[in-house]
Design a protein around this motif. Structure first.
Motif, PDB file in Angstrom:
ATOM      1  N   THR A 107       0.808  -1.225   0.000  1.00 46.01           N
ATOM      2  CA  THR A 107       0.000   0.000   0.000  1.00 46.01           C
ATOM      3  C   THR A 107       0.838   1.270   0.000  1.00 46.01           C
ATOM      4  N   THR A 108       2.132   1.147  -0.264  1.00 45.84           N
ATOM      5  CA  THR A 108       3.027   2.299  -0.353  1.00 45.84           C
ATOM      6  C   THR A 108       3.266   2.655  -1.814  1.00 45.84           C
ATOM      7  N   ASP A 109       3.252   3.926  -2.138  1.00 46.17           N
ATOM      8  CA  ASP A 109       3.522   4.388  -3.498  1.00 46.17           C
ATOM      9  C   ASP A 109       5.006   4.195  -3.807  1.00 46.17           C
ATOM     10  N   PHE A 135       1.372   4.070  -7.107  1.00 42.24           N
ATOM     11  CA  PHE A 135       1.114   2.643  -7.298  1.00 42.24           C
ATOM     12  C   PHE A 135       1.967   1.834  -6.340  1.00 42.24           C
ATOM     13  N   GLY A 136       1.304   0.911  -5.631  1.00 41.69           N
ATOM     14  CA  GLY A 136       2.005  -0.004  -4.741  1.00 41.69           C
ATOM     15  C   GLY A 136       2.213  -1.330  -5.442  1.00 41.69           C
ATOM     16  N   TYR A 137       1.987  -2.431  -4.733  1.00 40.69           N
ATOM     17  CA  TYR A 137       2.093  -3.750  -5.336  1.00 40.69           C
ATOM     18  C   TYR A 137       0.697  -4.233  -5.700  1.00 40.69           C
ATOM     19  N   GLY A 138       0.279  -3.940  -6.933  1.00 40.52           N
ATOM     20  CA  GLY A 138      -1.037  -4.346  -7.404  1.00 40.52           C
ATOM     21  C   GLY A 138      -2.169  -3.450  -6.960  1.00 40.52           C
ATOM     22  N   LEU A 139      -1.850  -2.303  -6.365  1.00 38.12           N
ATOM     23  CA  LEU A 139      -2.876  -1.407  -5.848  1.00 38.12           C
ATOM     24  C   LEU A 139      -2.553   0.036  -6.219  1.00 38.12           C
ATOM     25  N   PRO A 150     -12.281  10.380  -1.813  1.00 41.55           N
ATOM     26  CA  PRO A 150     -11.483   9.513  -0.952  1.00 41.55           C
ATOM     27  C   PRO A 150     -10.240  10.214  -0.405  1.00 41.55           C
ATOM     28  N   SER A 151      -9.825   9.821   0.781  1.00 45.41           N
ATOM     29  CA  SER A 151      -8.696  10.442   1.469  1.00 45.41           C
ATOM     30  C   SER A 151      -7.362  10.022   0.856  1.00 45.41           C
ATOM     31  N   VAL A 152      -6.318  10.784   1.152  1.00 42.94           N
ATOM     32  CA  VAL A 152      -4.959  10.386   0.795  1.00 42.94           C
ATOM     33  C   VAL A 152      -4.664   9.049   1.480  1.00 42.94           C
ATOM     34  N   GLY A 153      -4.089   8.123   0.725  1.00 38.89           N
ATOM     35  CA  GLY A 153      -3.824   6.787   1.244  1.00 38.89           C
ATOM     36  C   GLY A 153      -4.877   5.765   0.870  1.00 38.89           C
ATOM     37  N   THR A 154      -5.956   6.225   0.228  1.00 37.56           N
ATOM     38  CA  THR A 154      -7.017   5.301  -0.191  1.00 37.56           C
ATOM     39  C   THR A 154      -6.494   4.335  -1.257  1.00 37.56           C
ATOM     40  N   LEU A 155      -6.860   3.080  -1.132  1.00 37.16           N
ATOM     41  CA  LEU A 155      -6.441   2.027  -2.056  1.00 37.16           C
ATOM     42  C   LEU A 155      -7.558   1.758  -3.052  1.00 37.16           C
ATOM     43  N   TYR A 166     -12.770   0.906  -3.730  1.00 39.06           N
ATOM     44  CA  TYR A 166     -11.749   1.625  -2.978  1.00 39.06           C
ATOM     45  C   TYR A 166     -11.916   1.362  -1.497  1.00 39.06           C
ATOM     46  N   ALA A 167     -10.796   1.442  -0.793  1.00 41.42           N
ATOM     47  CA  ALA A 167     -10.757   1.246   0.650  1.00 41.42           C
ATOM     48  C   ALA A 167     -10.060   2.456   1.254  1.00 41.42           C
ATOM     49  N   ASP A 168     -10.811   3.242   2.016  1.00 43.57           N
ATOM     50  CA  ASP A 168     -10.308   4.486   2.594  1.00 43.57           C
ATOM     51  C   ASP A 168      -9.908   4.227   4.049  1.00 43.57           C
ATOM     52  N   PRO A 169      -8.595   4.235   4.358  1.00 43.90           N
ATOM     53  CA  PRO A 169      -8.162   3.913   5.724  1.00 43.90           C
ATOM     54  C   PRO A 169      -8.498   4.983   6.750  1.00 43.90           C
ATOM     55  N   HIS A 170      -8.646   6.230   6.323  1.00 43.61           N
ATOM     56  CA  HIS A 170      -8.926   7.311   7.259  1.00 43.61           C
ATOM     57  C   HIS A 170     -10.408   7.373   7.632  1.00 43.61           C
ATOM     58  N   LYS A 171     -11.264   7.060   6.674  1.00 46.48           N
ATOM     59  CA  LYS A 171     -12.699   7.046   6.940  1.00 46.48           C
ATOM     60  C   LYS A 171     -13.210   5.659   7.281  1.00 46.48           C
TER      61      LYS A 171
END
Length: 208
Positions: A107-109, A135-139, A150-155, A166-171
């Motif tokens: 999940t890291t760019d 882009f991370g690994y497949g995301l 969606p928030s920064v960090g959303t996958l 999408y999956a928003d970790p902050h919300k």
């Protein structure tokens, strides 16, 4: 039972996710259509014909080998479990599925500045692909927030036939849109207002 099956069945309890769709489930498959709506003129593009019956899909065994990068058959419930596992840093329902370190790497760019400046698609497609994402690994990983979206960090990742999630970790939100129509998404970009409407209505529901 192979590694993939262990992940799907034992840890995530994804009873409807498989690389080869058994005969008993083929009648449940959504039939892709050729028609779509172009965001530029809002008129139907294509003649809305059936692209192919699920029984003829490579995921139903019509191929020498399974695809390594696509082709899984799944459902909204199973897909949501996968997304929630990522938001849980590799845990789902108290069970460790992936290590925290692996999920952080996924999940890291990882894009370099040169990669951002050179989109992987030929002109004119996808030239703004990395304007708000990395882009991370497949995301795909959101690097800049746009409005109430969606928030920064959303996958996320949009599929070629209109499947998007999408999956928003902050919300702490997982949202899925599972369509099956050609040209709704081209070069990871929505060609219809459906994608914008989906994000807007999801954000509005959270505000309410």
């Amino acid at each position: 039972m192979n590694t993939a099956q262990r992940l799907w069945r034992s840890f995530l309890r994804q009873s409807d996710t498989t690389a080869l769709d058994p005969d008993c489930r083929r009648g449940r498959g959504r039939v892709p259509r050729t028609g779509a709506v172009d965001r530029r003129d809002q008129h139907p593009a294509g003649d809305n014909r059936t692209m192919g019956r699920p029984a003829k899909s490579p995921s139903n065994g019509h191929g020498a080998v399974s695809s390594g990068g696509a082709g899984l058959v799944s459902t909204g419930d199973d897909y949501a479990r996968f997304a929630h596992m990522l938001l849980g840093n590799g845990q789902f329902d108290g069970v460790r599925v992936l290590s925290r370190q692996l999920v952080e790497a996924m999940t890291t760019d990882h894009l370099t500045e040169r990669q951002r400046a050179e989109p992987p698609f030929a002109l004119p497609l996808g030239q703004n692909l990395w304007a708000e994402h990395g882009f991370g690994y497949g995301l795909r990983v959101r690097t800049r927030q746009s409005g109430a979206g969606p928030s920064v960090g959303t996958l996320s990742w949009p599929g070629g036939l209109g499947t998007a999630w999408y999956a928003d970790p902050h919300k702490d939100v997982v949202a899925l849109l599972l369509l099956q129509s050609q040209n709704l998404i081209v070069a990871a970009d929505w060609r219809s207002t459906i994608g914008d409407d989906f994000r807007t209505l999801t954000a509005r529901a959270l505000e309410d």
